[in-house]
Design an enzyme around this catalytic site. Structure first.
Site, PDB file in Angstrom:
ATOM      1  N   SER A   1     -50.572  31.712 -19.626  1.00  0.00           N
ATOM      2  CA  SER A   1     -51.224  31.476 -20.915  1.00  0.00           C
ATOM      3  C   SER A   1     -52.736  31.368 -20.783  1.00  0.00           C
ATOM      4  CB  SER A   1     -50.692  30.185 -21.541  1.00  0.00           C
ATOM      5  OG  SER A   1     -49.308  30.231 -21.733  1.00  0.00           O
TER       6      SER A   1
ATOM      7  N   HIS B   1     -48.227  38.136 -22.146  1.00  0.00           N
ATOM      8  CA  HIS B   1     -48.214  36.741 -22.603  1.00  0.00           C
ATOM      9  C   HIS B   1     -47.321  36.625 -23.829  1.00  0.00           C
ATOM     10  CE1 HIS B   1     -50.505  33.158 -24.536  1.00  0.00           C
ATOM     11  NE2 HIS B   1     -49.428  32.758 -23.902  1.00  0.00           N
TER      12      HIS B   1
ATOM     13  N   GLU C   1     -49.417  39.204 -26.147  1.00  0.00           N
ATOM     14  CA  GLU C   1     -50.754  39.618 -25.707  1.00  0.00           C
ATOM     15  C   GLU C   1     -50.580  40.410 -24.415  1.00  0.00           C
ATOM     16  OE1 GLU C   1     -54.157  36.503 -27.079  1.00  0.00           O
ATOM     17  OE2 GLU C   1     -52.761  35.744 -25.570  1.00  0.00           O
TER      18      GLU C   1
ATOM     19  N   ASN D   1     -55.202  31.576 -27.304  1.00  0.00           N
ATOM     20  CA  ASN D   1     -55.367  30.218 -26.812  1.00  0.00           C
ATOM     21  C   ASN D   1     -56.827  29.824 -26.655  1.00  0.00           C
ATOM     22  OD1 ASN D   1     -52.687  29.545 -26.790  1.00  0.00           O
ATOM     23  ND2 ASN D   1     -52.361  30.049 -24.637  1.00  0.00           N
TER      24      ASN D   1
END
Length: 690
Positions: A408, A429, A441, A479
């Protein structure tokens, strides 16, 4: 006629063929050709009946999305359908593939409908912030009854031909579409004047005499208000089919449709529609193609590993799930199989399909079990040393496989450097729960080969996901921006807002949950451990953790939770702790309005998005929007953070960031250079070239 619509004769039956590949969208030329064909057959005494069919793999699968938002072009679809329905000769729609949106509205205007067994029929307009605008909300209830009509229009989900026949939407399911449609039309001509859907009243009559029942039906399918404009408009249009004469109902539907079409929510949905498709397009060297993946492996049987492994099995791909712990493997497999069993119990999955998926999923405690895989997805703990050790081992065990990490936050270039073939390494991801969340992702590392990148995007699509290519940085796109919102939440709590006020402001904005409730759901201790490892501190969140308040798992976090409940409850103890912490730090608290809270949380996120664009971590603003809508709950009807910022105007974003920076003294709040540049030029993020 036009080049996109052909008119031919099969004896005394006219066959009108729409041929506008790939999905026979109803662009202006198609509408004009269809209208001209109907006019021609009306005046031809040799013609006793008409069949409307489509070339290619599908019946009309909807309107031409590119025409929405532009000046309307004649002929209008309602006028075309009116001509079809009022044609004195029987008109039969021959359906195959999908009959969606305007395509189904054309079929509803026809006097009869025959279909192949695999056909799917639906009105998905609600997913674009619209309602059917060419009679769909008026003709469908008259044909299938309000119960089915409310369900189809408000969900936007298609139904199969067999169900459509049961409900009266399809007259016959046939094995040989063209021949059967012509034969059906010929028999219909022998019966005389065709029935018009608009004249049917038996299906809606019971609700016309029961207003309370109609309201209950609407409430059942519309659900609770959530900020979207289309569902209440759909309810109003469908009610009009029951309570108003057809002509008045059609006029009401059209007015509601036009208001939605020209409004900001539909523009946001159309933006996302285009952005998702743009995100899947790659600028790769000529001749580069994705590798075929016939077998996969997942390393790690925790929440993410098990979820990713299930995704492969769900998509029909053999997958081996590997973990050093036999207990973890058993728990992971048990979780997957319980999910499948629950789907069978709900009727979402057949028992045979469950068994097929079970057979595709194998487990092993020895890393050597991945040797036959063409793609290996590592989903081990978020620890750089562990991941580098795994990738170094995979270099030998699976020398020809593509190696992906589900990290992540961590640096994928550093992970790839643990191998002798960094070109075969990328990030995939996934988001939790992996079987539900649509976003992946696809992280392009510095040396990722174009073929490997293409394969990453292709496999995500095979798994039914929305892939978005991003670059390497801490947290990638989603994130990295989430971290900004988390930081701003902490600052707001110290400055004067309380958890319930912050969450209420964002849920009113359209998020399904506020950041405090999200933290409680995820577990506050997870981020706490990461901060301690980095030598960082978040005063409010850390004090909650130090008091043993880890969120829902302990029944106490930012909020309090009753046993067995996930509903957050205000906790005076937490609010007192927050106020006391502000005092200890010498911060003078002040009240914040809901609008201020939204700006203080989201404008810094947009600012970070601008930096991400400038750095090339994301190729286009639409990619960021797709990530935040599909991975983080940003309301789709606002189009994602960057589209939302464009809609309200970057000069306002710039000015508010400047004011926030002056109040907080935080350099990060100052508008990013790209925000300043675009605002001064009167442009938006959408204008930034990829």
């Amino acid at each position: 006629m036009t080049d996109l619509v052909r008119l031919e004769r099969d004896g005394d039956v006219a066959v009108i063929t729409i041929d506008n590949p790939p999905v026979n969208a109803l662009k202006a030329e198609v509408r004009a050709g269809l209208l001209a064909a109907i006019a021609a057959v009306q005046d031809d005494s040799r013609i006793g009946a008409v069949v409307i069919r489509c070339a290619g793999r599908t019946f009309v699968a909807g309107a031409d999305i590119s025409e929405l938002g532009k000046p309307a072009m004649q002929p209008y679809l309602p006028d075309v359908i009116e001509a079809i329905e009022t044609c004195p000769k029987p008109v039969v729609a021959a359906l195959h593939g999908t009959a969606l949106g305007g395509g189904l509205e054309i079929a509803l205007g026809c006097h009869y409908r025959v279909a192949l067994a695999a056909t799917r029929l639906g009105l998905p307009e609600i997913k674009l912030g619209l309602i059917p605008g060419a009679g769909g909300t008026q003709r469908l209830p008259r044909l299938v009854g309000p119960e089915t009509a409310f369900a189809m229009v408000l969900s936007g989900e298609p139904i199969g031909a067999e169900e459509a026949q049961t409900r009266g939407l399809v007259d016959a399911i046939v094995p040989d579409l063209d021949a059967a449609a012509v034969a059906f039309a010929r028999k219909a001509a022998a019966r005389g004047q065709p029935p018009r859907t608009r004249d049917r009243s038996e299906a809606i009559a019971p609700y016309g005499a029961d207003p309370a029942g109609l309201d209950a039906l609407a409430a059942k399918h519309a659900g609770r208000p959530d900020g979207r404009a289309a569902p209440p408009a759909a309810v109003e249009a469908l009610k009009a089919a029951v309570t108003l004469p057809f002509e008045e109902g059609i006029a009401r539907e059209r007015a509601l449709f036009v208001a939605l079409r020209d409004g900001p929510q539909s523009a946001a949905y159309r933006h996302l529609f285009a952005a998702e498709r743009a995100a899947m397009r790659l600028d790769l060297p000529a001749g580069v193609a994705a590798r075929r993946i016939g077998r996969a492996a997942v390393i790690g049987a925790g929440t993410m590993g098990a979820g990713i492994a299930a995704c492969f099995a769900n998509a029909g791909l053999p997958v081996v799930m590997v973990d050093v712990s036999a207990e973890s493997l058993a728990r992971g497999r048990d979780t997957i199989e319980k999910t499948w069993a629950a789907a069978v119990q709900r009727g979402k999955l057949t028992a045979a399909e469950m068994e097929r998926r079970r057979a595709l999923l194998t487990t092993a405690t020895d890393l050597a079990a991945v040797a036959g895989a063409e793609l290996v997805v590592e989903a081990a703990v978020e620890d750089m040393a562990v991941k580098r050790d795994v990738f170094a081992a995979l270099d030998t065990i699976a020398p020809d496989a593509i190696l992906a990490t589900n990290t992540s936050y961590l640096d994928i270039d550093a992970i790839a450097a643990a191998t002798r073939r960094p070109g075969r390494v990328l990030g995939l991801h996934f988001f939790s729960p992996a079987t539900v969340m649509r976003l992946v992702e696809v992280v392009r590392a510095a040396e990722t080969d174009p073929e490997v990148l293409a394969t990453g995007v292709a496999i995500a699509r095979t798994l039914g996901k929305v892939p978005v290519v991003v670059g390497v940085c801490h947290g990638f796109v989603g994130n990295r921006m989430l971290r900004v919102r988390t930081t701003e939440t902490e600052r707001l709590l110290l400055a004067g807002a309380l958890p319930y006020e912050i969450d209420a402001a964002l849920t009113e904005f359209g998020f399904p949950m506020g950041p405090c409730a999200v933290g409680d759901l995820a577990g506050l201790d997870i981020a706490w451990r990461m901060r301690k490892a980095q030598g960082a501190r978040a005063e409010i969140a850390d004090r909650l953790c130090e008091a043993g308040r880890f969120g829902q798992k302990t029944g106490r976090g930012y909020f309090r939770y009753e046993p067995g409940s996930r509903t957050p409850i205000r906790d005076p103890e937490v609010e007192a702790l927050i106020v006391a912490t502000s005092a200890t730090l010498g911060i003078t608290r002040r009240p914040f309005t809901a609008d201020e809270i939204v700006e203080r949380l989201l404008f810094p996120m947009v600012n970070e998005g601008a930096r991400i664009l400038a750095e090339g971590i994301a190729r286009r603003a639409g990619d960021i929007d797709v990530i935040w809508v599909n991975g983080y709950g940003f309301p789709a009807y606002r189009g994602g953070p960057m589209h939302w910022a464009d809609a309200i105007g970057l000069p306002r974003v710039r000015d508010r960031l400047t004011a926030i920076a002056a109040e907080t003294g935080e350099a990060s709040h100052a508008p990013a250079p790209l925000v300043v540049e675009l605002a001064a030029a009167g442009r938006g993020f959408a204008s930034v070239a990829s």
